[in-house]
Design a protein around this motif. Structure first.
Motif, short mmCIF file in Angstrom:
data_model
loop_
_atom_site.label_atom_id
_atom_site.label_comp_id
_atom_site.label_asym_id
_atom_site.label_seq_id
_atom_site.Cartn_x
_atom_site.Cartn_y
_atom_site.Cartn_z
N UNK A 1 0.02 -3.74 8.21
CA UNK A 1 0.35 -2.41 6.93
C UNK A 1 0.68 -3.40 5.79
N UNK A 2 2.49 -4.30 5.90
CA UNK A 2 3.09 -4.86 5.43
C UNK A 2 2.52 -6.00 4.97
N UNK A 3 1.62 -6.70 5.00
CA UNK A 3 0.45 -7.39 5.12
C UNK A 3 -0.17 -7.74 4.00
N UNK A 4 -1.03 -6.55 4.19
CA UNK A 4 -1.95 -5.39 3.12
C UNK A 4 -1.42 -5.52 1.98
N UNK A 5 -0.44 -4.48 2.07
CA UNK A 5 0.42 -3.59 0.94
C UNK A 5 1.27 -4.79 -0.40
N UNK A 6 1.19 -5.85 0.62
CA UNK A 6 2.14 -7.26 0.07
C UNK A 6 0.73 -7.74 -0.85
N UNK A 7 -0.09 -8.02 -0.22
CA UNK A 7 -1.24 -8.81 -0.83
C UNK A 7 -1.80 -7.76 -2.58
N UNK A 8 -2.12 -6.59 -2.07
CA UNK A 8 -2.24 -5.37 -2.88
C UNK A 8 -1.71 -5.78 -4.61
N UNK A 9 -0.25 -5.33 -3.80
CA UNK A 9 1.34 -4.83 -4.83
C UNK A 9 1.21 -6.86 -5.74
N UNK A 10 0.79 -7.52 -5.00
CA UNK A 10 0.79 -9.15 -5.48
C UNK A 10 -0.28 -9.21 -6.29
N UNK A 11 -1.47 -8.94 -6.36
CA UNK A 11 -2.70 -8.55 -7.13
C UNK A 11 -2.05 -7.31 -8.13
N UNK A 12 -1.93 -6.77 -7.86
CA UNK A 12 -1.53 -5.84 -8.50
C UNK A 12 -0.78 -5.49 -10.49
N UNK A 13 0.29 -6.70 -9.11
CA UNK A 13 1.49 -7.32 -10.71
C UNK A 13 0.95 -8.22 -12.04
N UNK A 14 -0.09 -8.69 -11.07
CA UNK A 14 -0.69 -10.13 -11.82
C UNK A 14 -1.78 -9.06 -12.62
N UNK A 15 -3.06 -8.53 -12.40
CA UNK A 15 -3.87 -7.91 -13.16
C UNK A 15 -2.44 -6.83 -14.08
N UNK A 16 -1.47 -6.04 -14.54
CA UNK A 16 -1.31 -5.42 -15.32
C UNK A 16 -0.51 -6.66 -15.69
N UNK A 17 0.01 -7.55 -15.18
CA UNK A 17 0.07 -8.47 -16.68
C UNK A 17 -0.71 -9.22 -17.81
#
Length: 214
Positions: free
Chosen positions: A40-56
């Motif tokens: 869950x932490x592995x997946x959550x970290x990936x999703x969070x990082x990608x979401x930050x890039x897309x938001x930027x």
């Protein structure tokens, strides 16, 4: 973008260090609980990082030959060169004996929360950064982009997910099979790292240069 994400996702899920650590976690006391926290932490970290890039980027790709686009390609070239250099460094050390990392002996004593933190620390961040640099080209006006991003996160976590499900459904058989997989991974860790680093590094450098001059 899709092909790049496919290759990077495969490299992430085959990275031997987190796979070996995950096998050790599953073999520990309350292994399933710790393994679930890790995934869950592995997946959550990936999703969070990608979401930050897309938001930027606002979900809109940079215009070709613009300053941001060129900077991203230069970053990918630098990442590729770094991966190739690290792969070459590990290649020169092939055959040398090495001791297990210090954290390996502590995995049996980890709490689920610490296991989740370990998942974040053990992610191959150079490869994750390559994935993020690729996601800069994501166009969220297309449904296929969402599918590609979801597929990347699942692919990058697929080895962990398969092992977790296997251990949950067939615990007795999983212990034996995961033990054999761990032995194989430890015996072939260095060649696997070398191969992944060289392949992804050369791909990033070659493709980025082609996009710069094309």
């Amino acid at each position: 973008m899709v092909l790049d994400l496919l290759l990077i996702g495969l490299a992430i899920t085959l990275e031997p260090v987190p796979v070996t650590a995950f096998i050790l976690l599953l073999s520990a006391d309350r292994g399933l609980r710790k393994g679930l926290a890790f995934v869950l932490a592995w997946l959550g970290c990936l999703v969070l990082v990608l979401a930050m890039v897309v938001a930027a980027t606002g979900g809109t790709p940079f215009q070709r030959s613009s300053t941001p686009s060129t900077a991203v390609l230069a970053f990918k070239i630098a990442l590729g060169v770094g991966l190739v250099g690290y792969g070459e460094h590990r290649r020169r050390r092939l055959g040398r004996p090495h001791r297990p990392p210090a954290w390996a002996g502590r995995l049996n004593r980890l709490s689920p929360w610490t296991a989740a933190g370990t998942a974040v620390l053990l992610q191959p961040w150079a490869l994750v950064a390559a994935g993020c640099a690729t996601v800069v080209d994501a166009d969220l006006s297309h449904v296929t982009t969402y599918l590609a991003l979801t597929g990347f996160c699942l692919l990058a976590s697929s080895s962990l997910l398969v092992m977790l499900v296997h251990a949950a459904l067939w615990p007795a058989a999983a212990q034996e099979r995961l033990g054999r997989l761990r032995a194989w991974m430890e015996a072939h860790q260095d060649p696997t790292v070398v191969l992944l680093c060289l392949l992804i590094g050369l791909w990033l450098v070659g493709r980025s240069i082609y996009q710069l001059v094309g």
